[in-house]
Design a protein around this motif. Structure first.
Motif, mmCIF file in Angstrom:
data_model
loop_
_atom_site.group_PDB
_atom_site.id
_atom_site.type_symbol
_atom_site.label_atom_id
_atom_site.label_comp_id
_atom_site.label_asym_id
_atom_site.label_seq_id
_atom_site.Cartn_x
_atom_site.Cartn_y
_atom_site.Cartn_z
ATOM 1 N N LYS A 26 0.821 -1.202 0.000
ATOM 2 C CA LYS A 26 0.000 0.000 0.000
ATOM 3 C C LYS A 26 0.861 1.261 0.000
ATOM 4 O O LYS A 26 2.004 1.256 0.456
ATOM 5 C CB LYS A 26 -0.929 -0.014 1.215
ATOM 6 C CG LYS A 26 -1.888 -1.200 1.223
ATOM 7 C CD LYS A 26 -2.873 -1.120 2.377
ATOM 8 C CE LYS A 26 -3.864 -2.271 2.343
ATOM 9 N NZ LYS A 26 -4.864 -2.186 3.435
ATOM 10 N N SER A 27 0.290 2.331 -0.509
ATOM 11 C CA SER A 27 1.046 3.577 -0.660
ATOM 12 C C SER A 27 1.416 4.200 0.679
ATOM 13 O O SER A 27 2.334 5.028 0.747
ATOM 14 C CB SER A 27 0.253 4.579 -1.505
ATOM 15 O OG SER A 27 -1.000 4.845 -0.922
ATOM 16 N N ALA A 44 1.717 -6.924 -5.278
ATOM 17 C CA ALA A 44 0.816 -6.157 -6.137
ATOM 18 C C ALA A 44 0.406 -4.870 -5.434
ATOM 19 O O ALA A 44 0.570 -4.717 -4.222
ATOM 20 C CB ALA A 44 -0.427 -6.979 -6.479
ATOM 21 N N GLU A 45 -0.120 -3.947 -6.235
ATOM 22 C CA GLU A 45 -0.637 -2.701 -5.679
ATOM 23 C C GLU A 45 -2.028 -2.919 -5.090
ATOM 24 O O GLU A 45 -2.682 -3.931 -5.333
ATOM 25 C CB GLU A 45 -0.689 -1.627 -6.757
ATOM 26 C CG GLU A 45 -1.710 -1.899 -7.849
ATOM 27 C CD GLU A 45 -1.956 -0.699 -8.762
ATOM 28 O OE1 GLU A 45 -1.659 0.440 -8.367
ATOM 29 O OE2 GLU A 45 -2.447 -0.916 -9.884
ATOM 30 N N GLU A 46 -2.475 -1.925 -4.353
ATOM 31 C CA GLU A 46 -3.780 -1.995 -3.713
ATOM 32 C C GLU A 46 -4.918 -1.736 -4.694
ATOM 33 O O GLU A 46 -5.959 -2.390 -4.649
ATOM 34 C CB GLU A 46 -3.831 -0.970 -2.576
ATOM 35 C CG GLU A 46 -5.123 -0.948 -1.789
ATOM 36 C CD GLU A 46 -5.076 0.066 -0.667
ATOM 37 O OE1 GLU A 46 -5.997 0.060 0.165
ATOM 38 O OE2 GLU A 46 -4.107 0.867 -0.601
ATOM 39 N N SER A 47 -4.735 -0.773 -5.592
ATOM 40 C CA SER A 47 -5.797 -0.396 -6.530
ATOM 41 C C SER A 47 -6.074 -1.517 -7.519
ATOM 42 O O SER A 47 -5.147 -2.196 -7.986
ATOM 43 C CB SER A 47 -5.398 0.862 -7.298
ATOM 44 O OG SER A 47 -5.247 1.962 -6.436
ATOM 45 N N GLU A 48 -7.339 -1.689 -7.864
ATOM 46 C CA GLU A 48 -7.706 -2.680 -8.869
ATOM 47 C C GLU A 48 -9.075 -2.343 -9.443
ATOM 48 O O GLU A 48 -9.945 -1.819 -8.743
ATOM 49 C CB GLU A 48 -7.709 -4.096 -8.289
ATOM 50 C CG GLU A 48 -8.705 -4.325 -7.172
ATOM 51 C CD GLU A 48 -8.600 -5.715 -6.556
ATOM 52 O OE1 GLU A 48 -7.500 -6.287 -6.574
ATOM 53 O OE2 GLU A 48 -9.622 -6.215 -6.056
ATOM 54 N N PRO A 100 3.311 6.855 -7.855
ATOM 55 C CA PRO A 100 4.330 7.278 -6.882
ATOM 56 C C PRO A 100 4.532 6.303 -5.722
ATOM 57 O O PRO A 100 5.437 6.535 -4.910
ATOM 58 C CB PRO A 100 3.767 8.607 -6.344
ATOM 59 C CG PRO A 100 2.674 9.012 -7.268
ATOM 60 C CD PRO A 100 2.119 7.732 -7.809
ATOM 61 N N ASN A 101 3.742 5.262 -5.627
ATOM 62 C CA ASN A 101 3.822 4.331 -4.500
ATOM 63 C C ASN A 101 5.252 3.790 -4.366
ATOM 64 O O ASN A 101 5.697 2.978 -5.176
ATOM 65 C CB ASN A 101 2.832 3.180 -4.713
ATOM 66 C CG ASN A 101 2.795 2.208 -3.531
ATOM 67 O OD1 ASN A 101 3.663 2.232 -2.659
ATOM 68 N ND2 ASN A 101 1.802 1.340 -3.514
#
Length: 538
Positions: free
Chosen positions: A97-98, A287-291, A396-397
């Motif tokens: 998470k960012s 993986a990133e949080e956004s989906e 930017p994460n």
């Protein structure tokens, strides 16, 4: 702590380290899946384990599904052998998470993994049995856009495809040939309904999947390898649907920092493996949080309640508008701009690039200034909100180990949709002038500069794999840093590339952008440091 069925029974050890374990009777879910499978997925890569498998786990834990996913890998068999079977189809997902926090969970929703190989009788027969079952509702795909391509650059079928079409569905070797053979089993066992859902990151993905399957069905019928009713089956939307979708979730290759974090927790046996096809796989995915997943709601045999896990179901036009918003404006063009210039400037992390004011200015101009004026608001996701999240949160994460070198892969296959569609929209619009575009031609010039394989310091670097790299670089590498030829002379050299609609979606000479691209390119090759200098001056 071992990632095995037996290993995760030590719940205290895992939960004390912050891991969420499957909150259901996995053994029963596997048994239910064996008896009445509902969901097959083709493509066992990271995006599947980080997204689709998690969707299924969420529904199982909510009591909205009682079966898991059957996954099949038809290209790189080592993924299944070394990242699935070794760990009894369990995997770890680390959401980075960012805000710096990490969400860790063990994913257990994969009920069975198969190698999609017609020469492995037990594996292929197992998949055939799944397709013979009335309970099967949907097949999803993440096989990349290249997976749907059946043809060589000259338009003829690839050798494996041509051989499969001639020989019929008994022992196909091409990816889509094997999928079509499984559908033939479903047809032969009562013309059972099913949804074939491409979730690959490409435009009109359902149409691409349909076209490839149809080519096989037609060829087999024409060759007498299957009765003509199979073609009718494929074409009957009440029996076989090919919904369109838009997917978005960044899942970089497994990162050493994540491996170290998991190892520090006490998880054993996490060593990544590089397969013979150069796939970097591990028992974990970061993986990133956004989906986002937006899907055309067309499922002839029903579907899981995936909307309860965050999937947006809508009509085809809306999916198309969401996909165009993302791919042509709000994310993918920005990614490609960062990839090209990141490689030239020596960056190895996208997040580090987002600290570079010149690069941020470039992608803001590509997205907000030149892209948003021609984007269609799909209604279900606001374009401005989407791009704000991309530029302010996702890219930017600092905890997302994504690399420009990964994004730069197959760039020649991406430019048409990521930039060419915007160029075409400017040409078609009464109130916009294609010659007003500045950032997009600058990115196209940057890609040509990138294919020279020389960075801004004048040092050689290895370009990422790309099917047209050899052809393009054979031209661009006849040009060197400090080349004193005029724009007209350089244009004469580059024109065979600039006119290729298969690369740019338009003939850049015909639409009047070739001179702009060449002028930018000339500036970028003037000397060492010219990339930075001209990026700052944009």
């Amino acid at each position: 702590m071992k990632l095995t069925v037996e290993g995760i029974k030590d719940t205290n050890a895992w939960e004390s380290k912050g891991y969420h374990l499957p909150a259901y009777d996995r053994e029963q879910v596997i048994k239910n899946t064996q008896e009445a499978p509902e969901w097959v997925h083709f493509g066992a890569g990271n995006i599947f384990r980080a997204f689709h498998a998690v969707l299924a786990q969420n529904l199982i834990e909510k009591g909205l599904m009682n079966t898991g996913i059957v996954v099949a890998e038809g290209f790189d068999y080592e993924i299944v052998e070394k990242a699935y079977k070794t760990y009894e189809d369990l995997s770890i997902l680390a959401i980075l998470k960012s805000d710096g926090s990490v969400e860790k969970q063990v994913i257990g929703s994969i009920a069975k993994s198969y190698i999609l190989d017609s020469e492995r009788d037990a594996e292929f027969e197992g998949l055939k049995n799944v397709f013979r079952n009335k309970s099967l509702k949907l097949c999803t795909f993440t096989i990349t856009e290249k997976g749907y391509n059946l043809r060589k650059p000259d338009g003829s079928y690839m050798d494996a495809v041509a051989a499969d079409m001639q020989e019929g569905p008994s022992k196909p070797h091409s990816y889509i040939g094997k999928v079509a053979a499984l559908l033939a089993e479903r047809y032969s066992n009562g013309k059972l309904p099913i949804a074939m859902v491409s979730t690959d990151n490409c435009s009109h993905n359902g149409e691409k999947l349909y076209a490839a399957i149809y080519d096989f069905a037609k060829a087999w019928a024409d060759n007498g390898k299957i009765d003509a009713g199979f073609v009718d089956y494929i074409n009957d939307k009440n029996l076989v649907s090919f919904p369109w979708s838009m997917i978005d979730k960044i899942t970089p290759r497994p990162d050493d920092s994540v491996k170290a974090m998991l190892a520090e927790d006490g998880v054993e046996g996490l060593e990544p493996v590089i397969t013979g096809f150069h796939t970097y796989v591990a028992p974990f995915v970061n993986a990133e949080e956004s989906e986002y997943l937006v899907v055309e709601d067309d499922f002839p045999n029903g579907r899981p309640a995936l909307e309860k896990a965050g999937v947006i179901f809508t009509d085809r036009d809306t999916v198309n508008n969401v996909e165009r918003m993302k791919v042509t404006t709000c994310l993918n063009p920005l990614h490609t701009a960062l990839a090209v210039y990141g490689c030239l400037l020596g960056y190895t992390r996208i997040s580090e690039e987002m600290k570079d004011a010149d690069l941020v200015k470039l992608i803001n101009q590509v997205g907000y200034v030149e892209g948003l004026p021609v984007v269609v608001d799909p209604g279900v996701i606001n374009p401005k909100d989407f791009i704000d999240t991309v530029t302010k949160v996702r890219l930017p994460n600092p905890f997302m180990p994504d690399a420009p070198q990964r994004i730069a892969t197959d760039t020649s296959q991406k430019l048409a949709i990521r930039f060419g569609e915007t160029i075409k929209s400017y040409i078609a619009a009464d109130d916009l002038d294609v010659h007003s575009l500045k950032a997009i031609p600058f990115v196209l010039a940057g890609w040509l500069r990138y294919t020279m394989g020389i960075d801004d310091k004048g040092e050689e670097f290895e370009c990422s794999s790309d099917p047209l790299l050899e052809e393009v670089s054979a031209i661009t590498r006849t040009i060197s840093l400090g080349d004193t030829r005029s724009c007209d002379e350089l244009k004469a050299v580059l024109l065979p590339i600039l006119k290729k609609k298969e690369i740019f979606a338009v003939d850049l000479e015909e639409v009047g952008l070739a001179d702009t691209v060449v002028a930018n390119f000339k500036k970028l090759i003037e000397k060492e440091g010219a990339v930075r200098e001209n990026l700052a001056a944009l």
